[in-house]
Design a protein around this motif. Structure first.
Motif, PDB file in Angstrom:
ATOM      1  N   ARG A  58      -0.020  -2.338  -1.591  1.00 11.31           N
ATOM      2  CA  ARG A  58      -0.657  -3.183  -0.577  1.00 11.31           C
ATOM      3  C   ARG A  58       0.389  -3.682   0.423  1.00 11.31           C
ATOM      4  NH1 ARG A  58      -5.456  -5.876   0.344  1.00 11.31           N
ATOM      5  NH2 ARG A  58      -6.305  -5.042  -1.572  1.00 11.31           N
ATOM      6  N   LEU A  59       1.548  -4.074  -0.066  1.00 16.84           N
ATOM      7  CA  LEU A  59       2.603  -4.545   0.820  1.00 16.84           C
ATOM      8  C   LEU A  59       3.073  -3.429   1.757  1.00 16.84           C
ATOM      9  CD1 LEU A  59       4.452  -6.826   1.695  1.00 16.84           C
ATOM     10  CD2 LEU A  59       6.014  -6.170  -0.128  1.00 16.84           C
ATOM     11  N   ASN A  60       3.168  -2.216   1.244  1.00 18.42           N
ATOM     12  CA  ASN A  60       3.554  -1.086   2.093  1.00 18.42           C
ATOM     13  C   ASN A  60       2.501  -0.818   3.165  1.00 18.42           C
ATOM     14  OD1 ASN A  60       6.005  -0.626   0.863  1.00 18.42           O
ATOM     15  ND2 ASN A  60       5.168   0.824  -0.612  1.00 18.42           N
ATOM     16  N   THR A  61       1.226  -0.986   2.818  1.00 19.57           N
ATOM     17  CA  THR A  61       0.159  -0.813   3.800  1.00 19.57           C
ATOM     18  C   THR A  61       0.260  -1.876   4.884  1.00 19.57           C
ATOM     19  OG1 THR A  61      -1.268   0.079   2.067  1.00 19.57           O
ATOM     20  CG2 THR A  61      -2.334  -0.643   4.095  1.00 19.57           C
ATOM     21  N   GLY A  70       4.974  -7.741   7.401  1.00 17.37           N
ATOM     22  CA  GLY A  70       5.409  -7.138   6.145  1.00 17.37           C
ATOM     23  C   GLY A  70       6.832  -7.530   5.792  1.00 17.37           C
ATOM     24  N   ALA A  71       7.708  -7.523   6.793  1.00 20.82           N
ATOM     25  CA  ALA A  71       9.097  -7.922   6.553  1.00 20.82           C
ATOM     26  C   ALA A  71       9.177  -9.392   6.174  1.00 20.82           C
ATOM     27  CB  ALA A  71       9.932  -7.643   7.797  1.00 20.82           C
ATOM     28  N   MET A  76      10.052 -13.399   1.940  1.00 19.09           N
ATOM     29  CA  MET A  76       9.542 -14.565   1.232  1.00 19.09           C
ATOM     30  C   MET A  76       9.498 -14.302  -0.273  1.00 19.09           C
ATOM     31  SD  MET A  76       6.088 -16.750   1.972  1.00 19.09           S
ATOM     32  CE  MET A  76       4.961 -15.529   1.351  1.00 19.09           C
ATOM     33  N   ILE A  77       9.049 -13.128  -0.668  1.00 18.78           N
ATOM     34  CA  ILE A  77       8.985 -12.784  -2.095  1.00 18.78           C
ATOM     35  C   ILE A  77      10.392 -12.719  -2.681  1.00 18.78           C
ATOM     36  CG2 ILE A  77       8.376 -10.960  -3.726  1.00 18.78           C
ATOM     37  CD1 ILE A  77       5.925 -10.400  -1.958  1.00 18.78           C
ATOM     38  N   LEU A  99      -0.863 -13.923   0.629  1.00 23.29           N
ATOM     39  CA  LEU A  99      -1.105 -13.543   2.023  1.00 23.29           C
ATOM     40  C   LEU A  99      -2.127 -14.459   2.685  1.00 23.29           C
ATOM     41  CD1 LEU A  99      -1.175  -9.674   1.600  1.00 23.29           C
ATOM     42  CD2 LEU A  99       0.531 -10.995   2.848  1.00 23.29           C
ATOM     43  N   GLU A 100      -3.167 -14.833   1.934  1.00 29.80           N
ATOM     44  CA  GLU A 100      -4.180 -15.734   2.498  1.00 29.80           C
ATOM     45  C   GLU A 100      -3.581 -17.098   2.808  1.00 29.80           C
ATOM     46  OE1 GLU A 100      -7.330 -15.644  -0.378  1.00 29.80           O
ATOM     47  OE2 GLU A 100      -8.232 -13.853   0.509  1.00 29.80           O
TER      48      GLU A 100
END
Length: 132
Positions: A58-61, A70-71, A76-77, A99-100
């Motif tokens: 999902r992150l890659n998408t 995405g970056a 953050m992660i 993400l929400e």
């Protein structure tokens, strides 16, 4: 201008450009590139350990559709993992919640579309009236 004066100006300009772009030292540029590559590898290692396969997909998408977002999520992660806020692998549902919450904190960008209708004067439909 004589050729020596022109050559002197060119040399000064070349020195200015090299000073602005970090000098012409190829070893320094190579070392910086290696550091950037090592940082990217470390980030990917952290993300592969912290995210489940579904969350990683999902992150890659997200990175494909919105690279800057995405970056930002990746960074953050990585910070969360380094601070010890993540104890288990992040599942896809946890990533969605993250993400929400991030979307609620971020100001929404409003994009507008503006139509330029001034070309109506150049419309070719008016030419048909002249042929009659």
């Amino acid at each position: 201008m004589a050729d020596p004066e022109l050559e002197k100006i060119r040399q000064q300009r070349l020195a200015q450009l090299q000073a602005q772009h970090g000098g012409g030292d190829p070893n320094q540029a190579k070392a910086q590139e290696e550091r950037m590559q090592a940082m990217e590898e470390a980030k990917h290692s952290i993300l592969s350990q912290a995210l489940s396969q579904d969350a990683r997909a999902r992150l890659n998408t997200i990175k494909l559709s919105k690279p800057e977002k995405g970056a930002m999520v990746e960074n953050m992660i990585c910070r969360m993992v380094q601070m010890g806020q993540v104890s288990t692998r992040i599942s896809e549902q946890e990533l969605i919640q993250l993400l929400e919450s991030l979307n609620q904190q971020m100001p929404k960008s409003t994009s507008t579309v503006k139509f330029d209708r001034r070309r109506a004067a150049l419309d070719s439909d008016d030419d048909d009236d002249l042929i009659m």
